[in-house]
Design an enzyme around this catalytic site. Structure first.
Site, short mmCIF file in Angstrom:
data_model
loop_
_atom_site.label_atom_id
_atom_site.label_comp_id
_atom_site.label_asym_id
_atom_site.label_seq_id
_atom_site.Cartn_x
_atom_site.Cartn_y
_atom_site.Cartn_z
NE ARG A 122 -3.89 -2.08 2.20
CZ ARG A 122 -3.60 -3.12 2.98
NH1 ARG A 122 -2.56 -3.08 3.78
NH2 ARG A 122 -4.37 -4.18 2.97
CE LYS A 144 -1.74 13.62 -14.49
NZ LYS A 144 -2.12 13.95 -15.89
CD GLU A 186 5.97 17.38 -22.57
OE1 GLU A 186 5.28 18.36 -22.20
OE2 GLU A 186 5.47 16.30 -22.95
CE LYS A 228 4.09 17.62 -14.41
NZ LYS A 228 4.35 16.35 -15.08
CD GLU A 238 -5.10 16.18 -15.81
OE1 GLU A 238 -4.12 15.52 -15.43
OE2 GLU A 238 -5.46 16.28 -16.98
NE ARG A 242 -0.86 17.14 -13.05
CZ ARG A 242 -0.21 16.34 -12.20
NH1 ARG A 242 -0.58 16.28 -10.95
NH2 ARG A 242 0.81 15.61 -12.60
CG ASN A 246 -3.09 17.74 -20.73
OD1 ASN A 246 -2.10 17.02 -20.65
ND2 ASN A 246 -4.14 17.59 -19.95
CG HIS A 249 0.22 16.97 -24.15
ND1 HIS A 249 1.03 18.10 -24.18
CD2 HIS A 249 0.98 16.00 -23.55
CE1 HIS A 249 2.19 17.82 -23.61
NE2 HIS A 249 2.18 16.56 -23.22
CG HIS A 253 -2.59 12.41 -26.27
ND1 HIS A 253 -3.31 13.07 -25.29
CD2 HIS A 253 -1.36 12.19 -25.75
CE1 HIS A 253 -2.54 13.22 -24.22
NE2 HIS A 253 -1.36 12.71 -24.48
CG HIS A 266 5.11 12.47 -25.10
ND1 HIS A 266 3.77 12.39 -25.41
CD2 HIS A 266 5.24 13.44 -24.17
CE1 HIS A 266 3.11 13.28 -24.68
NE2 HIS A 266 3.98 13.93 -23.92
P1 NAD Z 1 12.25 6.32 -21.82
O1 NAD Z 1 12.17 6.11 -20.38
O2 NAD Z 1 11.85 5.22 -22.72
O3 NAD Z 1 13.75 6.76 -22.18
C1 NAD Z 1 14.10 6.99 -23.53
C2 NAD Z 1 15.32 6.15 -23.93
O4 NAD Z 1 16.50 6.71 -23.35
C3 NAD Z 1 15.27 4.71 -23.45
O5 NAD Z 1 15.80 3.88 -24.44
C4 NAD Z 1 16.17 4.72 -22.24
O6 NAD Z 1 16.73 3.45 -21.99
C5 NAD Z 1 17.21 5.70 -22.65
N1 NAD Z 1 17.92 6.40 -21.59
C6 NAD Z 1 17.43 6.90 -20.44
N2 NAD Z 1 18.34 7.61 -19.79
C7 NAD Z 1 19.47 7.54 -20.52
C8 NAD Z 1 20.77 8.08 -20.36
N3 NAD Z 1 21.07 8.89 -19.35
N4 NAD Z 1 21.69 7.80 -21.30
C9 NAD Z 1 21.36 7.03 -22.38
N5 NAD Z 1 20.16 6.51 -22.59
C10 NAD Z 1 19.22 6.76 -21.68
O7 NAD Z 1 11.39 7.58 -22.31
P2 NAD Z 1 11.15 9.04 -21.71
O8 NAD Z 1 10.97 9.90 -22.88
O9 NAD Z 1 12.12 9.40 -20.68
O10 NAD Z 1 9.74 8.87 -20.98
C11 NAD Z 1 8.58 8.52 -21.70
C12 NAD Z 1 7.56 7.96 -20.76
O11 NAD Z 1 7.25 8.96 -19.79
C13 NAD Z 1 6.26 7.56 -21.41
O12 NAD Z 1 5.87 6.29 -20.95
C14 NAD Z 1 5.28 8.61 -20.93
O13 NAD Z 1 3.96 8.12 -20.82
C15 NAD Z 1 5.84 8.97 -19.60
N6 NAD Z 1 5.46 10.30 -19.12
C16 NAD Z 1 4.92 10.39 -17.88
C17 NAD Z 1 4.56 11.62 -17.37
C18 NAD Z 1 4.03 11.72 -15.98
O14 NAD Z 1 3.53 12.78 -15.59
N7 NAD Z 1 4.14 10.67 -15.19
C19 NAD Z 1 4.74 12.77 -18.14
C20 NAD Z 1 5.29 12.66 -19.39
C21 NAD Z 1 5.66 11.40 -19.89
ZN ZN Z 2 3.80 15.48 -22.48
#
Ligand code: NAD
Ligand code: ZN
Length: 362
Positions: A122, A144, A186, A228, A238, A242, A246, A249, A253, A266
Site C-alpha cells: 500500500r 502521476k 515539453e 510544473k 487535475e 493542471r 496539456n 497534447h 495524442h 512523445h
Molecule cells: P524512456 O524512459 O523510454 O527513455 C528513452 C530512452 O532513453 C530509453 O531507451 C532509455 O533506456 C534511454 N535512456 C534513459 N536515460 C538515458 C541516459 N542517461 N543515457 C542514455 N540513454 C538513456 O522515455 P522518456 O521519454 O524518458 O519517458 C517517456 C515515458 O514517460 C512515457 O511512458 C510517458 O507516458 C511517460 N510520461 C509520464 C509523465 C508523468 O507525468 N508521469 C509525463 C510525461 C511522460
Molecule cells: Zn507530455
C-alpha cells in the site's frame, strides 16, 4: 552549481535537487530519511551500465543496501506483467513498508517504478532519479505514476508523490540527441503556457540549450520544474488548472495513436501538437500571427517537427474525439492567448480543427 526546487504539497511536499555531481546530496538525503536498511533500484538496460553501480554505492554509504533490478528499455516495460515481476523481486528481497524504491531512468522507469512503489504494501518510499531530459522536466515531477493496458496508455495508475527527486545533469551526457530534442518539446511548452521571459530566453540561447551547456541546462530544467511544480501545487489531481500542462497534447495524442507510438517520440508529437494549437489559437483570434510564428520558429530551431508524417487528417480527426481528456464529447482545447498565457476553450468550430489538422498532415 546546484539548484533546488520545492514542490509544495503540504505533508507530501518534496525537494527536487538539480545539478552536476549531486551524489553527496542523495547520500545525505537517504541517511536522514529513516528508511529500512534494504531497498531496490529499478533501472533499464541502457541506463544500468552508466550509473547503477555508482548510485547503489551512494545509497549504501547512507546505510541502505539497494538491489538493482534491470528491466528491458522501452515503453513495453510499462506493463502490469513487468510490475508483477518487480513485486516478486521486492517480496524476495524482504522489502518492508519503509524500504525505499528508487527509479533510475527515463519516464518509463519512473512511471512503472512509481506504480510499484505506490502499490507494494500500500505504498513504500519512492525516490526519482530521472536520467532523460523529458523525465527531468516532466514525468518525474507531479506524482502521476502508471502502467499501460493493452487497450490504452497509462490506464492503470495512481497519484503518488516521491519523497525526493535528484536530477544529475551528468547523466544526460549519454542521452541520444533525439531524446534531448524530445525533452525540449515539453520545455518550450512551459514557456508558452506560463512564462514569456523563459520562452524568449530559449529563443536567445538555442545553441546552448541544444548542447546542454551546464548553466543553460541547469536553468532550463529548474525553471521547467518550477512551472510544473507550481501548477501541480495548485491542482494536484487535475481538477482544472493542471489541464494547461496539456497544451499541444490533444493533437499530439492523435499523432501518437495514428503512428502506433513508434514514429515519434512523445516530445516530437507534442511539438507538432503545439504548432497545431498555435494555429488554432490564431484562427480563433486569440493569438497574434506574429506570436504563432514565433512558436513554430522556436520548435523548428530546436530541431523538432511542426508537421506530421504517416498520418491522415481524417483518422487524426476521429482520434481527437476519443482522447481521454474529452469531456462529454467536447474537446477542451488548451489555446494560447499570447506567449506566456493560455486558456481553455471548448467552442472551437469543427472547420477550424479540420483545416488545422489538414495543414499539419501536408
Ligand atoms: P524512456 O524512459 O523510454 O527513455 C528513452 C530512452 O532513453 C530509453 O531507451 C532509455 O533506456 C534511454 N535512456 C534513459 N536515460 C538515458 C541516459 N542517461 N543515457 C542514455 N540513454 C538513456 O522515455 P522518456 O521519454 O524518458 O519517458 C517517456 C515515458 O514517460 C512515457 O511512458 C510517458 O507516458 C511517460 N510520461 C509520464 C509523465 C508523468 O507525468 N508521469 C509525463 C510525461 C511522460
Ligand atoms: Zn507530455
Amino acid at each position: 552549481m546546484m539548484r533546488k526546487v520545492d514542490v509544495a504539497l503540504g505533508a507530501r511536499s518534496y525537494p527536487i535537487v538539480i545539478g552536476c555531481g549531486i551524489m553527496d546530496e542523495l547520500t545525505a538525503f537517504v541517511r536522514q530519511a529513516g528508511y529500512s536498511p534494504r531497498g531496490m533500484i529499478v533501472t533499464d538496460e541502457h541506463v544500468a551500465p552508466h550509473c547503477a553501480a555508482r548510485i547503489a554505492a551512494c545509497i549504501a554509504r547512507a546505510g541502505v543496501q539497494a538491489e538493482v533490478a534491470v528491466i528491458p528499455a522501452g515503453e513495453q516495460s510499462k506493463s502490469l506483467a513487468q510490475a508483477e515481476q518487480l513485486f516478486t523481486r521486492a517480496i524476495s528481497l524482504g522489502l518492508d513498508r519503509k524500504s525505499p524504491i528508487f527509479a533510475l531512468g527515463g519516464g518509463v522507469v519512473g512511471d512503472l517504478t512509481g506504480f510499484v512503489a505506490a502499490s507494494y504494501m500500500r505504498g513504500v518510499p519512492f525516490i526519482q532519479l530521472p536520467t532523460t531530459l523529458l523525465a527531468q522536466v516532466d514525468s518525474s515531477v507531479g506524482g502521476k505514476v502508471a502502467v499501460n493496458h493493452a487497450r490504452g496508455k497509462n490506464l492503470i495508475g495512481a497519484f503518488y508523490q516521491p519523497d525526493a527527486v535528484f536530477m544529475d545533469l551528468d547523466a544526460l551526457q549519454t542521452l541520444p540527441a533525439r531524446e534531448i530534442r524530445a525533452g525540449l518539446g515539453e520545455i518550450i511548452k512551459y514557456g508558452i503556457i506560463c512564462d514569456a521571459d523563459f520562452f524568449a530566453w530559449l529563443e536567445a540561447h538555442t545553441a546552448d540549450v541544444l548542447a546542454l551547456a551546464p548553466d543553460a541546462a541547469a536553468y532550463m530544467i529548474a525553471r521547467s520544474c518550477e512551472i510544473k511544480a507550481d501548477v501541480v501545487r495548485q491542482d494536484e489531481r487535475e481538477g482544472g488548472l493542471r489541464r494547461i500542462l496539456n497544451f499541444g497534447h490533444t493533437i499530439a495524442h492523435a499523432v501518437e495513436t495514428e503512428t502506433g507510438y513508434a514514429r515519434y517520440r512523445h516530445g516530437e508529437a507534442v511539438a507538432i501538437g503545439m504548432a497545431g494549437a498555435a494555429q488554432i489559437s490564431a484562427a480563433m483570434g486569440l493569438l497574434s500571427s506574429a506570436d504563432a510564428a514565433r512558436i513554430t520558429r522556436l520548435i523548428t530551431a530546436m530541431g523538432l517537427p511542426c508537421t506530421a508524417e504517416g498520418v491522415t487528417a481524417d483518422a487524426m480527426y476521429a482520434d481527437l474525439f476519443h482522447d481521454k481528456k474529452t469531456v462529454g464529447g467536447r474537446i477542451h482545447w488548451v489555446l494560447a492567448a499570447c506567449i506566456g498565457r493560455v486558456c481553455v476553450r471548448s467552442d472551437v468550430p469543427e472547420d477550424v480543427v479540420r483545416n488545422t489538422i489538414a495543414g499539419l498532415c501536408s
